[in-house]
Each structure stands twice: as structure tokens, then as C-alpha cells.
Design an enzyme around this catalytic site. Structure first.
Site, PDB file in Angstrom:
ATOM      1  NE  ARG A 171      -2.956   0.463   3.341  1.00  0.00           N
ATOM      2  CZ  ARG A 171      -4.329   0.819   3.009  1.00  0.00           C
ATOM      3  NH1 ARG A 171      -5.152   0.192   2.267  1.00  0.00           N
ATOM      4  NH2 ARG A 171      -4.435   2.141   3.568  1.00  0.00           N
ATOM      5  NE  ARG A 175       5.071   9.084  -4.916  1.00  0.00           N
ATOM      6  CZ  ARG A 175       4.449   9.569  -3.920  1.00  0.00           C
ATOM      7  NH1 ARG A 175       5.224  10.554  -2.945  1.00  0.00           N
ATOM      8  NH2 ARG A 175       3.355   9.365  -3.824  1.00  0.00           N
ATOM      9  NE  ARG A 248      -3.765  -5.271  15.686  1.00  0.00           N
ATOM     10  CZ  ARG A 248      -3.289  -5.471  16.860  1.00  0.00           C
ATOM     11  NH1 ARG A 248      -3.478  -6.791  17.411  1.00  0.00           N
ATOM     12  NH2 ARG A 248      -2.257  -4.679  17.457  1.00  0.00           N
ATOM     13  NE  ARG A 279      -2.636   6.289  12.084  1.00  0.00           N
ATOM     14  CZ  ARG A 279      -3.190   5.419  10.966  1.00  0.00           C
ATOM     15  NH1 ARG A 279      -2.076   6.040   9.784  1.00  0.00           N
ATOM     16  NH2 ARG A 279      -3.976   4.879  10.804  1.00  0.00           N
ATOM     17  CD  GLU A 305      -4.703   5.348  14.530  1.00  0.00           C
ATOM     18  OE1 GLU A 305      -4.917   6.649  14.197  1.00  0.00           O
ATOM     19  OE2 GLU A 305      -4.500   4.569  13.738  1.00  0.00           O
ATOM     20  CE1 TYR A 354      -6.101  -0.755   5.566  1.00  0.00           C
ATOM     21  CE2 TYR A 354      -4.180  -2.110   5.422  1.00  0.00           C
ATOM     22  CZ  TYR A 354      -4.810  -0.856   5.852  1.00  0.00           C
ATOM     23  OH  TYR A 354      -3.909   0.118   6.677  1.00  0.00           O
ATOM     24  CG  ASP A 356      -7.060   3.061   0.693  1.00  0.00           C
ATOM     25  OD1 ASP A 356      -6.971   2.628   1.810  1.00  0.00           O
ATOM     26  OD2 ASP A 356      -6.187   2.864  -0.167  1.00  0.00           O
TER      27      ASP A 356
END
Ligand code: UDP
Length: 372
Positions: A171, A175, A248, A279, A305, A354, A356
Site C-alpha cells: 500500500r 519514490r 485489529r 501515531r 492511536e 482492507y 480504502d
């Protein structure tokens, strides 16, 4: 009243499906066991800040139809996700890009970065990655794996990287350019005014019942509609008869602070293994620190979190798509095939995937046009 569709779950999948149904002249009742609409994309305005109550959601897509469809309901702002990673006080750019490589190794050109990564991969001898650890090392080498992936991933999933599927790490883009945009997407942003307003618009003119638990009143709800669109857990729908799927869960610790800037960015990932949260979200930066009139907001709200293993009765957030669970899901899916004219499953929990947000919209559209 009898409906064409009973949509169980007022999240994104349910809202898109119900909206398409209404536009096609069909009737739908949307119910949700929570006291609010919008599922996990629910945002609540606190102190002029749109708080992402169930974790940060940044909409991004390459699909123009999906983008144009959602833009009918809301204006998206120009937010671009550029999270940073904090590894024991060292700050790195995400996703992995030339800024990350420069900070990690001092390299300046893409060629130098590639050589460094190749050298590290070679040392490990991995040629055919079989799990998340091997996949991650094959993409970015061992230094980045150790500092920016291993700790974060093991906290998030509660499992060793060796035991996780490589699909999770795919995911994340890698770059060889100086580009901190986390997503490889043509369109990106956050609804002005928050996601709840967007979903509210989608559900305009549609009957919605909150605090309504389908599984507690199955007989009643089955009688009032021709077909059920179920966006809750598929294993719960079938009374966990083959055993529960694994998910989860997340817990959030929120704090309103009388300072204007806590961390200088909307998303900071804590990638070491000692920090118990993955995070910290500072919600005001999703709207550039401004309220709806464009004024700077003086306070701030942060959310830490904490991931945890899901147990029956808690909120599931992420399916754990390893082979054991995927096989178990197929058993439930086979059961659903036998009654596909009565019930269809959708969303992250119903399809055990999962997804998006843009994929959720696409899946809801696909289902609607398949059965209509
Ligand atoms: N990940 C990581 N380090 C990070 C951020 C993400 O190793 O700083 C890995 C981790 O395995 C995570 C996956 O990338 O599960 C996907 O991250 P993403 O940000 O897409 O997760 P989400 O926002 O959906 O929780």
C-alpha cells in the site's frame, strides 16, 4: 412501510448504496447500531475543529467517476497527506522518497539511493519475498525497514512482520523523487465541513434509524425489506459459526490543548517499538489550522492511536487478511452465496478486505449496478 432495501450500516458503503437506490426510484431504510451516521469516517466538530473520531481519513482516488460522484455532495479541500515518521526523535519524510533517503544516508541523487538500497538487499540474500518483512526489505533495504517499518507494523498488527502478508506494505509507495505526497492519486482532499456532512447529504430523503441493531431484531428487519445490504461483520451475521475472523481494533486518547500548534503536522507516525501508540493526529492541520471562515484556530486537538487485538463486543477497524483468515472468510462467503437474493455484503467488514474509501465507493456502485 415496506422497503426495497434494508441497508445495515450508515457508513460509506451503506450511504453510497442507499443514495444510488434512491436516485433509481427504489426505497431504502438505513439503520445503524451507533448513535450517528457515517461509520468510521464520522467527524465531529469540537472547538471549530473537525475531529476524525475513528481515526484519520484522507480521501484519495485515481477514479474520476468516484471523485465526481462524491463532489456532488461536498467540496473537498486541497489537503495532501504528508505524514512524518518519528523514530526515537529522528524525523523522516513519508512515504519513502528522496527526502527520506537523504536523511537516512546523505544520498542526493536517485541513482545513489538505488545503489544504497540494492547493496542492502543483496546482503540479505532475499530474492523472492514471502512475507511483509522480506517484501519491505526488498523495496527499501534494511535501514528503512528497521527504523520506519518494523516497529510501526508490529505495533499496528500485533504480529511479527514475518507473519504478515506482503500486501499490507505494498500500500505504501516508494519514490525516487522529492515528493512527500503519501498517495499516488490524481485526486485527493478532505470534505470541507467534515465527512459527516457529506454522508448526511448522501442520505437526504432516505429513512435512517440510529441506535438500531439488526442482529438483535433480525426477524423484524428481515420482514420490512425485500433485500438486506449488510455492511457489518460477515462472521457476526452468521453467528460466528465457523469461528470469529480476526480484526485489529483501535483506541484513541484525545486531548484538547490551549496551544495553537502541538506537532506541526496532521500526522506523525511513531515508528519505534517502545512508544505504545502508532501515531498522533493533530486534527486542525487537515484544514490548514483554519476554521470555516478562514480564521486561524487558537486551540488544538490531538488523538493518540493505540492498536489492539479485537475481541467480540469491541469496534473492529482492520481485517487481518492473512491466509488463515482469508480461508475462513471464504467459508462465510460460500454461505452468503446460498442466499444471495436475500442478502448482500459490503464494505471492509462485510467483504473482509482492507479497502480504502474510494474502493468502498466503487464496490458499492458495483454491487448496486450488478443487482439493478
Ligand atoms: N507502515 C509502516 N510505517 C509507517 C506507516 C505505515 O511500516 O510509518 C506500514 C504498516 O505496515 C501499515 C502499512 O504500512 O500497516 C499501511 O499503512 P497505511 O498508512 O496505509 O495504513 P492506514 O492509514 O490504513 O492505517
Amino acid at each position: 412501510m415496506h422497503y426495497d432495501y434494508l441497508v445495515v450500516g450508515a457508513g460509506l458503503f451503506g450511504a453510497v448504496f442507499a443514495n444510488l437506490a434512491k436516485n433509481a426510484g427504489k426505497s431504502a431504510l438505513v439503520i445503524d447500531k451507533r448513535s450517528h451516521i457515517a461509520g468510521n469516517i464520522y467527524t465531529r466538530n469540537i472547538e471549530n475543529i473537525n475531529v476524525h473520531v475513528y481515526g484519520a481519513h484522507i480521501f484519495h482516488t485515481n477514479n474520476r467517476d468516484v471523485w465526481e460522484y462524491l463532489n456532488r455532495f461536498v467540496v473537498f479541500n486541497r489537503y495532501t497527506n504528508s505524514p512524518i515518521a518519528n523514530f526515537n526523535g529522528e524525523i523522516y519524510s513519508l512515504p519513502f522518497n528522496m527526502y527520506t533517503f537523504n536523511k537516512m544516508w546523505g544520498v542526493v541523487t536517485p541513482e545513489q539511493a538505488r545503489l544504497k538500497i540494492e547493496e542492502q538487499i543483496k546482503k540479505t540474500g532475499i530474492v523472492d519475498p514471502k512475507n511483509l518483512e522480506e517484501q519491505a526489505i526488498s523495496l527499501v533495504g534494511t535501514d528503512i525497514y528497521e527504523k520506519l517499518i518494523k516497529g510501526y507494523t508490529e505495533k499496528q498488527w500485533g504480529r511479527e512482520c514475518k507473519m504478515l502478508p506482503s500486501s499490507i506494505i505494498k500500500r505504501l509507495p516508494v519514490r525516487f523523487t522529492y515528493d512527500n505526497n503519501y498517495f499516488n492519486a490524481l485526486y485527493q482532499g478532505i470534505p470541507v465541513g467534515g465527512y459527516t456532512g457529506m454522508v448526511e447529504k448522501m442520505l437526504t430523503g432516505i429513512d435512517v434509524e440510529l441506535n438500531a441493531d439488526y442482529l438483535d431484531n433480525r426477524d423484524y428487519y428481515d420482514r420490512i425489506a425485500d433485500m438486506v445490504i449488510f455492511t457489518g461483520q460477515i462472521d457476526a451475521y452468521y453467528n460466528y459459526q465457523f469461528g470469529p475472523l480476526e480484526y485489529r481494533s483501535l483506541r484513541f486518547e484525545n486531548e484538547i490543548m490551549k496551544i495553537s500548534n502541538y506537532q506541526g503536522n496532521a500526522v506523525v507516525n511513531y515508528t519505534d517499538k517502545e512508544t505504545p501508540y502508532t501515531r498522533i493526529i493533530e486534527h486542525k492541520w487537515f484544514n490548514f489550522g483554519k476554521d470555516e471562515s478562514g480564521h486561524d484556530i487558537l486551540k488544538t486537538i490531538i488523538s493518540k492511536e493505540f492498536p489492539s487485538e479485537w475481541k467480540v463486543g469491541e469496534e473492529p477497524f482492520y481485517p487481518v487478511n492473512n491466509s488463515r483468515n482469508n480461508e475462513l472468510f471464504l467459508k462465510y462467503k460460500a454461505l452468503s452465496e446460498c442466499e444471495k437474493d436475500r442478502v448482500q455484503f459490503g464494505g471492509r467488514l462485510g467483504m473482509y478486505k482492507y479497502f480504502d474509501m474510494d474502493s468502498v465507493v466503487m464496490e458499492a456502485m458495483k454491487l448496486f449496478y450488478r443487482i439493478n
